[in-house]
Write a protein that holds these residues in place. Structure first.
Motif, PDB file in Angstrom:
ATOM      1  N   MET A 193     -70.336  66.632  42.624  1.00  0.00           N
ATOM      2  CA  MET A 193     -69.327  67.172  41.745  1.00  0.00           C
ATOM      3  C   MET A 193     -68.653  66.013  41.011  1.00  0.00           C
ATOM      4  SD  MET A 193     -66.111  69.417  42.883  1.00  0.00           S
ATOM      5  CE  MET A 193     -65.297  70.378  41.705  1.00  0.00           C
ATOM      6  N   ARG A 194     -68.487  66.158  39.734  1.00  0.00           N
ATOM      7  CA  ARG A 194     -67.845  65.116  38.931  1.00  0.00           C
ATOM      8  C   ARG A 194     -66.419  65.517  38.597  1.00  0.00           C
ATOM      9  NH1 ARG A 194     -72.778  63.792  34.791  1.00  0.00           N
ATOM     10  NH2 ARG A 194     -74.165  62.995  36.395  1.00  0.00           N
ATOM     11  N   VAL A 195     -65.537  64.527  38.607  1.00  0.00           N
ATOM     12  CA  VAL A 195     -64.150  64.759  38.189  1.00  0.00           C
ATOM     13  C   VAL A 195     -63.812  63.775  37.080  1.00  0.00           C
ATOM     14  CG1 VAL A 195     -63.338  65.733  40.361  1.00  0.00           C
ATOM     15  CG2 VAL A 195     -63.254  63.276  40.041  1.00  0.00           C
ATOM     16  N   LYS A 196     -62.894  64.165  36.230  1.00  0.00           N
ATOM     17  CA  LYS A 196     -62.505  63.332  35.100  1.00  0.00           C
ATOM     18  C   LYS A 196     -60.987  63.211  35.075  1.00  0.00           C
ATOM     19  CE  LYS A 196     -64.088  62.733  30.410  1.00  0.00           C
ATOM     20  NZ  LYS A 196     -64.781  63.332  29.280  1.00  0.00           N
ATOM     21  N   CYS A 197     -60.504  62.020  34.829  1.00  0.00           N
ATOM     22  CA  CYS A 197     -59.080  61.751  34.742  1.00  0.00           C
ATOM     23  C   CYS A 197     -58.539  62.256  33.401  1.00  0.00           C
ATOM     24  CB  CYS A 197     -58.837  60.248  34.877  1.00  0.00           C
ATOM     25  SG  CYS A 197     -57.095  59.772  34.782  1.00  0.00           S
TER      26      CYS A 197
ATOM     27  N   SER B  52     -61.376  58.844  31.541  1.00  0.00           N
ATOM     28  CA  SER B  52     -62.311  58.068  32.357  1.00  0.00           C
ATOM     29  C   SER B  52     -62.830  58.896  33.527  1.00  0.00           C
ATOM     30  CB  SER B  52     -61.616  56.820  32.908  1.00  0.00           C
ATOM     31  OG  SER B  52     -61.188  55.987  31.857  1.00  0.00           O
ATOM     32  N   LYS B  53     -63.890  58.384  34.146  1.00  0.00           N
ATOM     33  CA  LYS B  53     -64.433  59.029  35.331  1.00  0.00           C
ATOM     34  C   LYS B  53     -63.450  58.904  36.489  1.00  0.00           C
ATOM     35  CE  LYS B  53     -69.282  58.133  34.301  1.00  0.00           C
ATOM     36  NZ  LYS B  53     -70.505  57.440  34.758  1.00  0.00           N
TER      37      LYS B  53
ATOM     38  N   ALA C 148     -63.034  59.725  40.952  1.00  0.00           N
ATOM     39  CA  ALA C 148     -63.782  59.845  42.202  1.00  0.00           C
ATOM     40  C   ALA C 148     -62.968  60.673  43.183  1.00  0.00           C
ATOM     41  CB  ALA C 148     -64.061  58.469  42.791  1.00  0.00           C
TER      42      ALA C 148
ATOM     43  N   CYS D  35     -58.229  62.844  44.433  1.00  0.00           N
ATOM     44  CA  CYS D  35     -59.012  62.128  43.421  1.00  0.00           C
ATOM     45  C   CYS D  35     -58.283  60.878  42.934  1.00  0.00           C
ATOM     46  CB  CYS D  35     -59.280  63.043  42.237  1.00  0.00           C
ATOM     47  SG  CYS D  35     -60.036  64.610  42.693  1.00  0.00           S
TER      48      CYS D  35
ATOM     49  N   CYS E 156     -58.610  57.852  39.592  1.00  0.00           N
ATOM     50  CA  CYS E 156     -59.244  57.375  38.365  1.00  0.00           C
ATOM     51  C   CYS E 156     -59.962  56.059  38.652  1.00  0.00           C
ATOM     52  CB  CYS E 156     -58.191  57.171  37.280  1.00  0.00           C
ATOM     53  SG  CYS E 156     -58.896  56.636  35.695  1.00  0.00           S
TER      54      CYS E 156
END
Length: 63
Positions: A1-5, A9-10, A12, A28, A30
């Protein structure tokens, strides 16, 4: 699963905590060192698209 700030930016997922049977909190962070924001997102079960071919155990059944 990807998360974005929110800065674009990506991010985690650093940790997670199960809050109930259908809800988990995702902790999560940034990955941009110039931002470093941390936040909590929630992941929940919505619905089934296709029923399983084999039966599954109910939550209260012994394993």
């Amino acid at each position: 699963m990807r998360v974005k700030c929110s800065c674009g930016s990506k991010g985690a997922i650093r940790n997670s905590k199960k809050e109930s049977h259908d809800l988990s909190a995702l902790y999560c962070q940034c990955l941009d060192v110039n931002c470093g924001m941390t936040w909590v997102s929630h992941l929940t079960y919505s619905h089934t698209l296709k029923k399983p071919l084999k039966p599954f155990k109910e939550r209260n059944e012994p394993t």
